[in-house]
Write an enzyme that holds these catalytic residues in place. Structure first.
Site, short mmCIF file in Angstrom:
data_model
loop_
_atom_site.label_atom_id
_atom_site.label_comp_id
_atom_site.label_asym_id
_atom_site.label_seq_id
_atom_site.Cartn_x
_atom_site.Cartn_y
_atom_site.Cartn_z
N GLY A 74 0.68 5.77 0.71
CA GLY A 74 -0.09 6.85 1.32
C GLY A 74 1.06 8.07 1.69
O GLY A 74 1.95 8.05 1.11
N ASP A 84 -4.43 7.55 16.82
CA ASP A 84 -4.98 7.17 15.23
C ASP A 84 -5.69 5.68 15.32
O ASP A 84 -5.51 5.19 14.35
CB ASP A 84 -4.09 7.41 14.29
CG ASP A 84 -4.75 7.47 12.77
OD1 ASP A 84 -5.91 8.13 12.93
OD2 ASP A 84 -4.12 7.47 11.76
N LYS A 93 8.50 -0.43 5.20
CA LYS A 93 7.84 1.14 5.11
C LYS A 93 8.64 2.03 4.76
O LYS A 93 9.72 2.40 5.60
CB LYS A 93 6.92 1.62 6.34
CG LYS A 93 6.34 2.58 6.19
CD LYS A 93 5.33 3.03 7.73
CE LYS A 93 4.63 4.36 7.41
NZ LYS A 93 3.98 4.89 8.65
N VAL A 126 4.44 0.83 1.84
CA VAL A 126 4.77 -0.38 2.52
C VAL A 126 4.98 -1.68 1.37
O VAL A 126 4.08 -1.68 0.72
CB VAL A 126 3.73 -0.53 3.47
CG1 VAL A 126 4.15 -1.93 4.23
CG2 VAL A 126 3.64 0.55 4.50
N MET A 158 2.26 9.15 3.94
CA MET A 158 3.16 9.17 4.91
C MET A 158 4.15 7.80 4.74
O MET A 158 4.96 7.64 5.40
CB MET A 158 2.89 8.94 6.25
CG MET A 158 2.04 10.12 7.13
SD MET A 158 3.07 11.44 7.10
CE MET A 158 4.37 11.04 8.18
N GLY A 159 4.00 7.17 3.51
CA GLY A 159 5.00 6.21 3.07
C GLY A 159 4.42 5.04 2.18
O GLY A 159 3.34 5.22 2.02
N GLY A 208 0.86 -1.32 0.02
CA GLY A 208 0.04 -0.02 -0.23
C GLY A 208 0.72 1.26 0.02
O GLY A 208 1.93 1.26 0.12
#
Length: 410
Positions: free
Chosen positions: A65, A179, A85, A70, A67-68, A63
């Site tokens: 996003g 979160d 990640k 993976v 922030m990174g 995946g």
């Protein structure tokens, strides 16, 4: 800003993420069909089969996003699967992003629990920072809820226990997740739950004011959404929202846009979970309602309290079943409270009073030897004692001083 912007369709994701990046998801990005050509598949920055640092062989992207990214990889040194990640390229030169990346590793490594995804280390490959973590062969809770709707009561209760025990392990180390949501909760192939993604985690006393509202609005507590504070009870509020979806298969708030969602959240109303599903266990509904109280002081004091309040809740038994050594807090929380009938209480009290009377009588008879009087007069006893000293010990002189005392207890 601060968690209040983003596309409403991604309300279950971090507001700065475009796609889910929890370890364990498939390597086909949303929008691509598995039946499509290989050229339509986004492999990310590394093609499958790429070997990094002569150690990690890329299997595929899990995946990506904000922030990174993976990737699933094979650790050729240890012979096991891991998740890598990578910090996004656009943030590679951002000191604060890199510091948060390091902080994710530091905080996650402090939490060791069967229900928390393990983070191993941080490294750099050709100027690209990455962290290595446990690969979870399963899918996230958000996907499961989309696919099956909701869990039956027994399974939902078991997952709720595991979720709370994992969170409690983090809180015991002073770590706030900040979160918690279904997309950051993985269910592996054996059905075990693991909390993932500590990218927004902070030590309780070190959360900066400008970072309070970072997170996902749909799962934030009212005080976090308002930017006032974030505490362990803020995570408890997020737990309540997740439990609502676990047991009912429905979100707490029904909204068609972010503006509508925020309006509902700002109203301060407490959702009535018992109305979401008529057959919802009243005990479960009460637990969820307590977690969703607007006032943090009215929520359960800890994740262990939530475990103990669930049907059949026993945090000590849950900890032992997980194969871990129970902490003092777990042992203390395993005790329960209840009530008995007045007649039963009176009977027990009367029994205790009778037992005290019997013990007093027996003790007096048992120690009556202490009350036996002196058989001979004191002068005779003193003379006998001096005779013993002279004859048996060879002492031929009168003592310069002596003392004796007799108490007649009769």
């Amino acid at each position: 800003g601060g968690g209040l912007t983003g596309d409403f369709d991604n309300r279950y994701l971090p507001t700065d993420d475009a796609q889910q990046i929890a370890p364990g998801r498939g390597n086909v990005p949303p929008g691509d069909s598995p039946a499509g050509s290989s050229s339509s598949i986004d492999h990310g920055r590394f093609l499958p089969g790429t070997v990094l640092s002569d150690r990690y062989r890329i299997v595929g992207m899990l995946g990506q996003g904000g922030m990174g990214e993976v990737y699933r990889a094979d650790d050729l040194e240890l012979g096991q699967s891991v998740a890598l990640k990578f910090l996004p390229k656009k943030l590679a030169d951002d000191p604060r992003a890199l510091e948060r990346f390091r902080g994710e590793v530091r905080l996650a490594r402090q939490v060791s629990h069967p229900n928390v995804c393990r983070v191993y280390d941080i490294g750099q490959i050709d100027g690209q920072w990455f962290l290595s973590m446990e690969y979870v062969d399963g899918e996230d809770l958000a996907q499961l809820l989309t696919r099956i709707g909701r869990f039956n009561a027994e399974r939902a209760t078991e997952l709720a226990r595991q979720l709370c025990l994992g969170l409690q392990a983090a809180h015991e180390q002073g770590v706030l997740h900040r979160d918690l949501k279904p997309a950051n909760v993985m269910i592996d192939g054996r059905g075990k739950l693991l909390i993932t993604d500590f990218g927004l985690a902070e030590i309780n006393s070190q959360v900066r004011d400008e970072d309070i509202r970072a997170g996902t609005p749909a799962y934030m507590s009212p005080e976090q959404l308002a930017g006032r504070e974030v505490t362990e009870r803020s995570d408890i509020y997020s737990i309540g929202i997740i439990l609502h979806e676990l047991f009912t298969g429905k979100p707490v708030w029904q909204a068609s846009s972010m503006a509508e969602l925020l309006e509902q959240r700002k109203s301060g109303s407490v959702p009535d979970s018992s109305d979401s599903l008529s057959e919802l266990d009243p005990i479960v509904a009460r637990v969820i309602d307590r977690c969703l109280q607007p006032d943090p002081a009215m929520r359960p004091s800890s994740a262990l309290s939530v475990v103990a309040s669930l049907p059949g809740g026993d945090p000590l038994a849950a900890a032992l079943a997980a194969g871990e050594l129970p902490s003092p807090e777990v042992v203390a929380a395993s005790g329960g409270t209840g009530s008995i009938r007045i007649a039963t209480a009176v009977s027990l009290l009367a029994g205790i009073l009778v037992a005290l009377v019997v013990i007093t009588y027996v003790a007096k008879w048992r120690y009556s030897v202490n009350h036996v009087g002196v058989v001979k007069p004191p002068d005779v006893v003193v003379d006998n004692a001096r005779e013993i000293i002279r004859e048996n010990l060879g002492y031929q002189y009168e003592p310069k001083d002596s003392a004796c005392d007799f108490v007649d207890r009769m």
